[in-house]
Design an enzyme around this catalytic site. Structure first.
Site, PDB file in Angstrom:
ATOM      1  N   ASN C 227       0.810  -1.221   0.000  1.00 54.27           N
ATOM      2  CA  ASN C 227       0.000   0.000   0.000  1.00 54.27           C
ATOM      3  C   ASN C 227       0.848   1.278   0.000  1.00 54.27           C
ATOM      4  O   ASN C 227       0.328   2.351   0.184  1.00 54.27           O
ATOM      5  CB  ASN C 227      -0.954  -0.011   1.205  1.00 54.27           C
ATOM      6  CG  ASN C 227      -0.221  -0.124   2.518  1.00 54.27           C
ATOM      7  OD1 ASN C 227       1.008  -0.308   2.525  1.00 54.27           O
ATOM      8  ND2 ASN C 227      -0.926  -0.015   3.618  1.00 54.27           N
ATOM      9  N   ALA C 230       3.725   7.091  -3.844  1.00 56.42           N
ATOM     10  CA  ALA C 230       3.986   8.526  -3.910  1.00 56.42           C
ATOM     11  C   ALA C 230       2.912   9.081  -4.824  1.00 56.42           C
ATOM     12  O   ALA C 230       2.640   8.508  -5.882  1.00 56.42           O
ATOM     13  CB  ALA C 230       5.368   8.790  -4.489  1.00 56.42           C
ATOM     14  N   GLU C 231       2.273  10.161  -4.394  1.00 58.43           N
ATOM     15  CA  GLU C 231       1.181  10.719  -5.192  1.00 58.43           C
ATOM     16  C   GLU C 231       1.357  12.213  -5.398  1.00 58.43           C
ATOM     17  O   GLU C 231       1.784  12.916  -4.484  1.00 58.43           O
ATOM     18  CB  GLU C 231      -0.168  10.511  -4.460  1.00 58.43           C
ATOM     19  CG  GLU C 231      -0.825   9.195  -4.761  1.00 58.43           C
ATOM     20  CD  GLU C 231      -2.223   9.056  -4.121  1.00 58.43           C
ATOM     21  OE1 GLU C 231      -2.846   8.027  -4.357  1.00 58.43           O
ATOM     22  OE2 GLU C 231      -2.671   9.976  -3.395  1.00 58.43           O
ATOM     23  N   HIS C 260       4.129   7.917   1.035  1.00 58.20           N
ATOM     24  CA  HIS C 260       3.725   6.951   2.074  1.00 58.20           C
ATOM     25  C   HIS C 260       4.691   5.777   2.015  1.00 58.20           C
ATOM     26  O   HIS C 260       4.701   5.028   1.053  1.00 58.20           O
ATOM     27  CB  HIS C 260       2.286   6.500   1.798  1.00 58.20           C
ATOM     28  CG  HIS C 260       1.786   5.461   2.772  1.00 58.20           C
ATOM     29  ND1 HIS C 260       0.756   4.620   2.513  1.00 58.20           N
ATOM     30  CD2 HIS C 260       2.213   5.139   4.020  1.00 58.20           C
ATOM     31  CE1 HIS C 260       0.545   3.820   3.542  1.00 58.20           C
ATOM     32  NE2 HIS C 260       1.418   4.109   4.465  1.00 58.20           N
ATOM     33  N   HIS C 354       2.755   6.344  11.619  1.00 60.44           N
ATOM     34  CA  HIS C 354       1.545   5.674  12.118  1.00 60.44           C
ATOM     35  C   HIS C 354       1.769   4.214  12.538  1.00 60.44           C
ATOM     36  O   HIS C 354       0.800   3.480  12.715  1.00 60.44           O
ATOM     37  CB  HIS C 354       0.353   5.857  11.163  1.00 60.44           C
ATOM     38  CG  HIS C 354       0.589   5.496   9.738  1.00 60.44           C
ATOM     39  ND1 HIS C 354       0.245   6.312   8.701  1.00 60.44           N
ATOM     40  CD2 HIS C 354       1.137   4.407   9.183  1.00 60.44           C
ATOM     41  CE1 HIS C 354       0.557   5.724   7.560  1.00 60.44           C
ATOM     42  NE2 HIS C 354       1.102   4.559   7.823  1.00 60.44           N
ATOM     43  N   ASN C 355       3.032   3.819  12.707  1.00 57.05           N
ATOM     44  CA  ASN C 355       3.337   2.516  13.311  1.00 57.05           C
ATOM     45  C   ASN C 355       4.497   2.708  14.280  1.00 57.05           C
ATOM     46  O   ASN C 355       5.646   2.547  13.886  1.00 57.05           O
ATOM     47  CB  ASN C 355       3.791   1.507  12.242  1.00 57.05           C
ATOM     48  CG  ASN C 355       2.651   0.806  11.546  1.00 57.05           C
ATOM     49  OD1 ASN C 355       1.490   1.157  11.739  1.00 57.05           O
ATOM     50  ND2 ASN C 355       2.968  -0.185  10.752  1.00 57.05           N
ATOM     51  N   HIS C 429      -5.400   6.640  10.563  1.00 59.15           N
ATOM     52  CA  HIS C 429      -4.198   6.758   9.734  1.00 59.15           C
ATOM     53  C   HIS C 429      -4.480   6.626   8.252  1.00 59.15           C
ATOM     54  O   HIS C 429      -3.650   6.982   7.425  1.00 59.15           O
ATOM     55  CB  HIS C 429      -3.155   5.734  10.157  1.00 59.15           C
ATOM     56  CG  HIS C 429      -3.325   4.391   9.515  1.00 59.15           C
ATOM     57  ND1 HIS C 429      -4.444   3.623   9.706  1.00 59.15           N
ATOM     58  CD2 HIS C 429      -2.533   3.684   8.683  1.00 59.15           C
ATOM     59  CE1 HIS C 429      -4.318   2.494   9.029  1.00 59.15           C
ATOM     60  NE2 HIS C 429      -3.177   2.501   8.394  1.00 59.15           N
ATOM     61  N   GLY C 430      -5.611   6.091   7.882  1.00 56.51           N
ATOM     62  CA  GLY C 430      -5.864   5.913   6.451  1.00 56.51           C
ATOM     63  C   GLY C 430      -7.223   5.294   6.247  1.00 56.51           C
ATOM     64  O   GLY C 430      -8.144   5.558   7.012  1.00 56.51           O
TER      65      GLY C 430
END
Lengths: 248, 156, 506
Positions: C227, C230-231, C260, C354-355, C429-430
């Protein structure tokens, strides 16, 4: 300030606490432990109780400082200030709701702020000027009126404010600075609410916070500048596309 | 460690593995007529998830060793060794695994791994395997019918 | 495990309000505290369905449903407050993904659990702004996507293009983003806008296995697969104009870049190694948990301390990784627009983890306490004026970056005081998975997924096209539902919404 704090804690004779006397200090420490801090059980306070034999007391006190996790301070004043602060914190945490009603409008709290910072600076310019001289005070007041500095009961604080204005607005460095343009900072916006229904508390809190943020920003900018100057010596970014096939 | 091998009489085993449904991850299911074979199949299944094995040719052979405290531990460490073979030097993708020592008394494995280093452009990119897990791990041994199965969830 | 019919299970769950459910003690054995989870009506259905399915007789396999996992975490020694499930929760290894839990550092029995951090240690999101607008980028979108794809190594088996040897790696593990700064890959301001300033001081590379380092070295500066992405995104909506402007986002249409990624094979191996060690520690210290996957060790034990130090090194690895990709992104943009990253104002807005597990001070029952806060699939969201957030965000609250999935929108939220009180300053987080990978593969065709993205005007470059359906928006919970729930529950506040125009994926 220490006296005020002791008074707030309910010390029987706050104004008699003389720090010059080790014994007096010792009995104040004992009072704090007995009445407020209660770190030890009653039996464990044996050594702290021996005010008649200071040698034993000192021994007990040494251990007490460690058990209390007090930072290593040098002077009696610093140590006592810390202990009193600690005691107040414990007192507060016993029942925080009790203090909820205290806010900026309480006149008892604002009464005393003038008389504090007088102890240390008695003279300036190597003793050439006595800051409590009537003439000197009158001079400060006059200067303040001229520069539109609001009145403060302590003329020394007022003098500090004057010094800042002179330094930032009138000094030679300030003269060449461009005037700040743009929209003024909307400090009534933002996600933080200090105390919506108490403007007396809300307004000064916001100002204090902004000042704090401004000084933090200055510090952070200095840090960044330092990093950049180090980077000019160390930085040498490289890539080598042979290492991995990228894209297709 | 790289070892010599001969390409003559080199036979690829038939495929005895599948991928099972699982929420965030994937479950590998390998089987065979010996437990050894089920282990080998499970290992190949993992490589099959990282790339398409049809594009992989057998060019070199590496030998690995794995140890565990029990049979599940052995399977875990066996797969972890294989994952390491792919993730660092020599970056090997294996098409065939051959367990040469399968000691279930001391829980030790020695395995020969046949394949070639992963190469972008030649090998299609599949999914990355982050880790082997113990979650819902099963080793089924049906001695009577000579049927053995293993189930492992890999974190991807 | 207690097996009860679904109706019985429901008796332990109580809806407190429109967005919040309580899990009462007794739902799972030995719960020390209660559980809680945040959902709206749609997410609630998914959540309860999952529980219902697991109650069917003969149900076997993988992970327990998310609700059960929250309750099992509530049974761990030393947990304080509540075991909290965020709206994007889905079941994972040990801890559900989207579960946060805090443990009292002063309780000698308190534990640290690698399962509460996740395999991808310090997986996180970084957002870069630009001063470009959609009209500047639309005409060159395809070239820009290709250029990014050419600069950033993606997918399985890709290797980093920043030259590194074993010694560089050791230094990077210890220094985190300070290493990237020293070597000149990033800007001083980047560090300022990073959680922990991009470096965990507790990192000790000596506590990391050789195997992890060998896996990590070739992968530094790579995006990864799964998952991760890069956007190139465009600001689609601004909910909080004032906070957005503090982040340098002025108007709709402004172009930003979201990265991400995490600690790659390095972090995965650190987690694997720790789990093996902790199994042994649990036997020795007789720590009982409801689920074998909740492997943990006392914070003060050798295993616990070693894990925290190795985890910090993995966190540093992840920051160096995202920093390297920041460098490559800036290069790609600068080349494309024939200017410098400086002139494109390509500053880091923020970088979240987020981890991760962190030592933080929180007020519990009116007292300040030192806690070890585990956030797995959960983002820190500190309120305005918190001392640990950058000076630029002191008035807005910490920016929270919530990445969508391929093709869906992403959000920037800000932390709130309410979140600080209710969820130890944590939020979603998502999107969170709704469909299993295999199911998405069966039900969706990869060509269709790619065509669909193209139709809505998204340029896509993907290393493994045949796997895109696993990451298709249909396979995930709707990120807008997730974010709206957090906003409505007050645990964070919506600020900006972005939509992607180009996606680079593993």
């Amino acid at each position: 300030m220490l006296k005020l704090k002791l008074e707030a804690l309910g010390h029987p004779t706050p104004s008699d606490v003389a720090l010059s006397n080790r014994k007096e200090f010792a009995s104040t420490v004992l009072w704090l432990e007995d009445q407020k801090i209660r770190l030890y059980t009653i039996e464990d306070r044996e050594k702290l109780r021996s005010l008649d034999n200071m040698q034993i007391w000192e021994e007990g006190y040494k251990k007490y400082c460690i058990d209390l996790k007090m930072p290593p301070y040098d002077t009696q004043l610093e140590q006592l200030t810390w202990m009193v602060g600690h005691a107040m914190r414990l007192e507060f945490l016993d029942d925080p709701s009790q203090y909820k009603v205290i806010n900026g409008q309480d006149p008892n709290l604002t009464k005393n702020n003038g008389a504090q910072s007088q102890q240390k600076i008695q003279t300036i310019f190597d003793g050439k000027i006595n800051v409590h001289d009537k003439e000197f005070i009158a001079g400060v007041r006059a200067l303040a009126t001229k520069l539109n500095v609001p009145h403060h009961p302590n003329h020394l604080l007022q003098l500090e404010a004057i010094a800042r204005i002179v330094h930032e607005r009138i000094g030679p460095a300030a003269k060449h600075r461009k005037a700040i343009t743009g929209t003024p900072f909307p400090f009534d916006k933002g996600n933080d609410v200090v105390s919506a229904n108490d403007p007396m508390l809300d307004y000064p809190m916001r100002i204090l916070r902004l000042l704090q943020i401004q000084s933090l920003r200055q510090l952070q900018t200095q840090i960044n500048e330092t990093i950049v100057s180090v980077q000019t010596l160390t930085a040498n970014p490289k890539t080598d596309t042979k290492l991995g096939k990228v894209g297709r | 460690m790289e070892v010599e091998f001969s390409k003559e009489n080199f036979l690829l085993p038939e495929m005895k593995y599948e991928y099972l449904d699982h929420t965030a991850d994937v479950q590998l299911h390998g089987w065979g007529s010996t437990l050894q074979e089920a282990f080998e199949q499970c290992g190949v299944a993992m490589f099959g998830y990282m790339t398409e094995l049809d594009y992989v040719s057998v060019e070199s052979c590496y030998e690995i060793e794995a140890k565990g405290d029990d049979i599940e531990g052995l399977l875990f460490h066996f797969l972890d060794e294989l994952l390491f073979l792919f993730s660092a030097e020599p970056f090997l993708v294996c098409k065939k695994l051959e367990i040469t020592k399968f000691d279930l008394d001391n829980f030790e494995i020695v395995c020969r791994c046949y394949g070639e280093p992963f190469e972008l452009g030649k090998h299609p990119q599949g999914t990355e395997v982050k880790a082997i897990t113990y979650s819902a791990m099963q080793v089924v041994q049906d001695v009577e019918h000579s049927h053995y199965e293993v189930f492992v969830i890999i974190d991807i | 495990m207690v097996v009860r019919p679904y109706v019985e299970e429901l008796k332990y769950l109580e809806k407190i309000n429109d967005h919040c459910w309580r899990i009462k003690k007794g739902f799972q054995p030995n719960m020390n505290v209660e559980g809680v989870f945040y959902v709206n009506s749609r997410l609630e259905k998914l959540m309860l369905e999952e529980l219902k399915n697991s109650c069917r007789p003969g149900a076997v396999g993988g992970f327990l449903p998310g609700v059960k996992q929250i309750a099992n975490v509530a049974a761990l020694p030393g947990i304080v407050g509540r075991s909290i499930g965020l709206p994007d929760i889905h079941s994972g290894y040990g801890f559900a993904i989207g579960n946060m839990a805090a443990f009292d550092m002063d309780d000698p029995l308190s534990v640290v659990s690698p399962g509460g951090v996740g395999f991808d240690i310090n997986c996180g999101v970084r957002l870069l702004r630009t001063n470009l607008y959609e009209k500047d980028v639309q005409p060159v979108k395809e070239q820009l996507a290709q250029s990014l794809f050419d600069h950033i190594p993606v997918g399985v088996g890709s290797k980093g293009i920043i030259p590194m040897n074993a010694r560089d790696l050791e230094e990077a593990l210890e220094m985190g983003m300070d290493w990237s700064l020293r070597e000149g890959y990033v800007w001083a301001e980047d560090k300022e806008h990073c959680e922990e300033y991009g470096r965990m001081l507790s990192a000790d590379p000596a506590k990391v296995s050789m195997r992890a380092k060998k896996r990590g070295l070739p992968q530094l500066g790579t995006l990864g697969a799964g998952n991760h992405y890069a956007e190139i995104q465009v600001v689609d909506e601004i909910y909080d104009k004032w906070s957005a402007s503090k982040m340098g986002i002025e108007e709709k249409g402004q172009v930003v870049v979201m990265i991400h990624s995490g600690s790659r094979g390095f972090g995965h191996q650190v987690a694997t190694d720790a789990l093996v060690q902790m199994e042994k520690a649990m036997k020795r210290d007789k720590i009982e948990t409801n689920d074998r996957q909740l492997a943990c060790a006392r914070i003060n034990s050798v295993e616990g301390q070693d894990y925290l130090k190795a985890m910090a090194a993995a966190a540093n690895f992840a920051w160096v990784n995202r920093s390297s990709m920041t460098f490559l992104t800036r290069q790609a943009f600068a080349k494309m627009f024939n200017t410098t990253p400086d002139d494109l104002d390509m500053h880091v807005i923020y970088d979240v983890s987020h981890n991760i597990a962190k030592v933080e001070n929180h007020i519990v029952d009116g007292r300040e306490r030192k806690l070890l806060v585990h956030r797995k699939g959960s983002t820190r969201a500190f309120p305005p004026h918190h001392p640990l957030i950058p000076v630029d965000y002191q008035l807005t609250g910490q920016p929270v970056l919530v990445g969508g999935t391929m093709g869906t929108c992403s959000y920037v939220l800000t932390g709130t005081e309410r979140g600080m009180q209710e969820t130890f300053g944590s939020t979603c987080h998502g999107a969170g998975r709704a469909l299993s990978r295999a199911k998405s593969r069966r039900n969706l065709d990869y060509k269709e997924v790619l065509d669909k993205l193209e139709q809505i005007g998204i340029a896509i470059r993907v290393a493994s096209p045949k796997l895109v359906m696993e990451e298709a928006p249909e396979a995930y919970k709707d990120v807008t539902d997730v974010v709206d729930t957090c906003h409505a529950a007050g645990i964070s506040k919506k600020c900006i919404k972005m939509r992607p125009i180009a996606v680079i994926k593993g």
